[in-house]
Enzyme design. Structure first.
Site, short mmCIF file in Angstrom:
data_model
loop_
_atom_site.label_atom_id
_atom_site.label_comp_id
_atom_site.label_asym_id
_atom_site.label_seq_id
_atom_site.Cartn_x
_atom_site.Cartn_y
_atom_site.Cartn_z
N GLY A 1 0.84 -1.21 0.00
CA GLY A 1 0.00 0.00 0.00
C GLY A 1 0.86 1.24 0.00
CB ALA A 2 4.39 1.67 -0.56
CB VAL B 1 -0.39 -7.72 -1.14
CG1 VAL B 1 0.81 -7.15 -1.88
CG2 VAL B 1 -1.20 -6.63 -0.47
CG ASN C 1 0.38 0.91 5.07
OD1 ASN C 1 -0.03 1.50 6.07
ND2 ASN C 1 0.22 1.41 3.84
CB SER D 1 -7.53 1.03 12.74
OG SER D 1 -8.35 2.14 13.03
CE1 TYR E 1 -10.06 0.38 7.77
CE2 TYR E 1 -10.41 1.14 10.02
CZ TYR E 1 -9.62 1.07 8.90
OH TYR E 1 -8.37 1.67 8.89
CB ALA F 1 -14.56 -7.08 12.41
CE LYS G 1 -6.98 -1.58 9.03
NZ LYS G 1 -5.75 -1.80 8.26
N1 LIG Z 1 -6.16 7.10 7.06
C1 LIG Z 1 -6.57 6.79 8.29
O1 LIG Z 1 -7.23 7.57 8.99
C2 LIG Z 1 -6.22 5.44 8.88
C3 LIG Z 1 -6.47 5.22 10.23
C4 LIG Z 1 -6.16 3.99 10.78
C5 LIG Z 1 -5.60 3.00 9.99
N2 LIG Z 1 -5.37 3.24 8.68
C6 LIG Z 1 -4.80 2.15 7.90
O2 LIG Z 1 -3.56 2.56 7.34
C7 LIG Z 1 -3.32 1.84 6.13
C8 LIG Z 1 -2.98 2.83 5.04
O3 LIG Z 1 -4.07 3.72 4.92
P1 LIG Z 1 -4.01 5.09 4.10
O4 LIG Z 1 -4.87 6.03 4.84
O5 LIG Z 1 -2.60 5.44 3.77
O6 LIG Z 1 -4.81 4.62 2.79
P2 LIG Z 1 -4.68 4.98 1.25
O7 LIG Z 1 -5.97 4.62 0.63
O8 LIG Z 1 -4.16 6.37 1.06
O9 LIG Z 1 -3.54 3.96 0.77
C9 LIG Z 1 -3.79 2.58 0.75
C10 LIG Z 1 -2.98 1.97 -0.38
O10 LIG Z 1 -3.23 0.55 -0.38
C11 LIG Z 1 -3.30 0.12 -1.72
N3 LIG Z 1 -4.02 -1.15 -1.82
C12 LIG Z 1 -5.34 -1.35 -1.58
N4 LIG Z 1 -5.65 -2.64 -1.81
C13 LIG Z 1 -4.50 -3.26 -2.20
C14 LIG Z 1 -4.20 -4.59 -2.56
N5 LIG Z 1 -5.13 -5.55 -2.60
N6 LIG Z 1 -2.92 -4.89 -2.91
C15 LIG Z 1 -1.96 -3.92 -2.89
N7 LIG Z 1 -2.20 -2.64 -2.55
C16 LIG Z 1 -3.46 -2.31 -2.20
C17 LIG Z 1 -4.01 1.27 -2.43
O11 LIG Z 1 -3.82 1.22 -3.84
C18 LIG Z 1 -3.40 2.48 -1.77
O12 LIG Z 1 -2.27 2.94 -2.47
C19 LIG Z 1 -4.57 1.02 5.87
O13 LIG Z 1 -4.37 -0.29 6.31
C20 LIG Z 1 -5.62 1.72 6.71
O14 LIG Z 1 -6.67 0.85 7.08
C21 LIG Z 1 -5.65 4.44 8.11
#
Ligand SMILES: NC(=O)c1ccc[n+]([C@@H]2O[C@H](COP(=O)([O-])OP(=O)(O)OC[C@H]3O[C@@H](n4cnc5c(N)ncnc54)[C@H](O)[C@@H]3O)[C@@H](O)[C@H]2O)c1
Length: 261
Positions: free
Chosen positions: A16-17, A66, A92, A145, A159, A161, A163
């Site tokens: 998710g980078a 992934v 991530n 989360s 969501y 659940a 996490k």
């Molecule tokens: N943003 C928030 O407030 C928040 C809070 C708590 C936890 N999180 C967690 O942090 C992590 C990152 O979140 P973010 O806010 O940067 O999200 P984001 O949507 O900006 O980035 C997530 C990335 O994951 C990629 N992705 C999605 N499904 C995929 C797959 N099957 N294979 C490969 N890549 C995939 C997407 O293309 C995207 O680039 C997530 O796990 C999210 O649940 C985010």
């Protein structure tokens, strides 16, 4: 004086980078001297890897889903083909699909969030384990989360659940893998102003609501601001590297005090 970095020379795979927390993590790791595998289903991860290289760091982009076994194995194989080792895995990648209420959650939302948020962590950890064990100081960091770990939140039933499942898996993995030299920890962010959060929020609210905090969670954050992706990335980098080499089985909450009140 050269700066100390506990990730220098480590090969770190970040899923998710392509954007958000994952992209910030890739940049922070690379600035600390890590060799980074930018893994994402979105090809915009290519630009993240290019920007790191422009800044003098080392990174490659690997595309793929992934959440499938084949995808997880392919990403690990690509990391090993490029760098010959794997020291840290940062699980991530994740999605957020809000539902009006628990019973309005669709089957597609249920299966997508469990598959991408939870199964990907299981599958990638399994695929990466031989290499992490060989590294002698392997580290897995999973993005959980505060929702599902410390608190529930309306509209976030599945969501949360998914996490909670990540945290549950991590606790047992930490015990099983400690004798094999691999640590496993989670970071549990609060609200981070990334596209994931903003896109979902704007389906129900206005941008003004988001910025003023009037209909948002902003008012509940004692520090008074959403987290930046970099603030989460710094904690992930600490857990990924040798500076945290006596920490395993932990979930570090990074929420500006949200759940501490
Ligand atoms: N943003 C928030 O407030 C928040 C809070 C708590 C936890 N999180 C967690 O942090 C992590 C990152 O979140 P973010 O806010 O940067 O999200 P984001 O949507 O900006 O980035 C997530 C990335 O994951 C990629 N992705 C999605 N499904 C995929 C797959 N099957 N294979 C490969 N890549 C995939 C997407 O293309 C995207 O680039 C997530 O796990 C999210 O649940 C985010």
């Amino acid at each position: 004086m050269t700066q100390r970095s506990s990730v220098r020379g480590r090969v770190c795979l970040v899923t998710g980078a392509a954007r958000g927390i994952g992209a910030a993590t890739a940049r922070v790791l690379a600035s600390g001297g890590a060799k980074v595998v930018v893994a994402d289903i979105s090809v915009s991860g290519e630009q993240v890897a290019r920007d790191i290289a422009t800044d003098g760091g080392q990174a490659i982009f690997v595309g793929g889903d992934v959440s499938s076994d084949d995808g997880a194995q392919a990403v690990v194989a690509a990391a090993l083909a490029e760098y010959g080792q794997l020291d840290s895995l940062i699980n991530n990648a994740g999605i957020l699909r809000l539902a009006d209420s628990f019973e309005h959650t669709t089957d597609a939302q249920l299966s997508d969030m469990m598959r991408i948020n939870f199964e990907s962590v299981f599958r990638l950890s399994r695929a990466a384990l031989p290499a992490l064990e060989t590294s002698g100081h392997g580290s897995i960091v999973n993005t959980a989360s505060m929702v599902g770990h410390r608190i529930g939140m309306p509209s976030h039933a599945v969501y949360g659940a998914s996490k909670a499942a990540v945290v549950g898996l991590s606790m047992t993995l930490a015990l099983e893998l400690a004798p094999r030299g691999v640590r496993v920890n989670c970071v549990a962010p609060g609200v981070v102003a990334t596209d994931l959060y903003v896109e979902e929020f704007l389906k129900e609210h206005s941008r003004e609501d988001l910025e003023s905090g009037s209909a948002s969670t902003l008012a509940a954050i004692p520090i008074g601001k959403y987290a930046t992706p970099e603030q989460i990335a710094e904690v992930i980098t600490f857990l990924a590297g040798d500076a945290s080499d006596y920490i395993t089985g932990q979930t570090v909450v990074v929420d500006g005090g949200f759940t501490g009140i």
